[in-house]
Design an enzyme around this catalytic site. Structure first.
Site: not given
Ligand code: IMP
Length: 208
Positions: A16, A76, A169, A190
């Site tokens: 989401h 994740d 981040y 990227k």
């Molecule tokens: P989740 O996988 O939804 O639990 O969230 C992982 C979190 O890691 C994301 O909401 C971002 O804040 C951070 N994250 C993951 N991949 C990236 C990226 O490519 N750039 C910046 N932040 C990232």
């Protein structure tokens, strides 16, 4: 190891998070896959109760695959900071959770980046600033079969945040061999080196 092949057709992106969905769509574009997001299908967002990236990715992929009857891909991901013993890790998104504003919960990435920086600052000016983004992809089918692929991007953290591209981040993460943050380079650049691209390369080699 042999992996199950993914046939062309519909694939649910079990996320989401608009930033992630956008990146995953771009990465899947060349493979004859029609991505539909879990949000577009109105699928429920399961709670991420796992303690590893792998557990959470599998949990999200299985939930979307069984709710939609289609194969589903979940990501994740998070940031591991060496000097913080790998934190925030699976709690990367949680560190951005702010107090509800006018009743609406939300995420504040500047606050989350500041929290990481504050903990590093406590270790003094010589703190080890190396960090890595991790991305675990889980691809699940409605019959319960799943494949998992993990990618990493090594780099270091800078302060203050720089750049307006990307998400999360990105403004504090400088990939190894570069002097610009992920928020200062184009999405194409990227994608060439990111943890998500690394995991995708492994997925593509395994299932297409
Ligand atoms: P989740 O996988 O939804 O639990 O969230 C992982 C979190 O890691 C994301 O909401 C971002 O804040 C951070 N994250 C993951 N991949 C990236 C990226 O490519 N750039 C910046 N932040 C990232």
């Amino acid at each position: 190891m042999t992996h199950r092949e993914l046939s062309p057709g519909k694939l649910v992106i079990a996320s989401h998070n608009a930033g992630k969905v956008r990146e995953i769509r771009a990465l899947l574009a060349p493979y004859g896959i029609e991505p539909v997001s879990a949000g577009d299908l109105g699928l429920p967002e399961p709670e991420e109760t796992g303690t590893t990236f792998r557990d959470n990715a599998l949990l999200k992929a299985h939930a979307s695959a069984s709710a939609s009857g289609l194969p589903a891909l979940a990501d994740d991901s998070g940031l591991e900071v060496a000097a913080l013993g790998g934190r925030p890790g699976v709690y990367t998104a949680d560190w951005a959770e702010r107090q509800p504003y006018e009743g609406e919960p939300g995420r504040d990435w500047y606050m989350a980046m500041g929290k990481v920086e504050g903990l590093l600052a406590e270790q003094g000016p010589d703190a080890d600033r190396s960090a890595c983004f991790v991305c675990t992809l889980a691809l699940a089918w409605p019959d319960g079969h799943a494949e998992v692929f993990e990618g990493r991007a090594e780099g270091s953290l800078t302060w203050p945040p720089r750049g307006i591209l990307g998400f999360g981040y990105d403004p504090v993460f400088v990939p190894i061999g570069n002097s610009l943050t992920y928020a200062e380079i184009s999405p194409e650049e990227k994608h060439a080196t990111s943890h998500r691209a690394d995991a995708f390369a492994k997925l593509v080699a395994g299932v297409f």
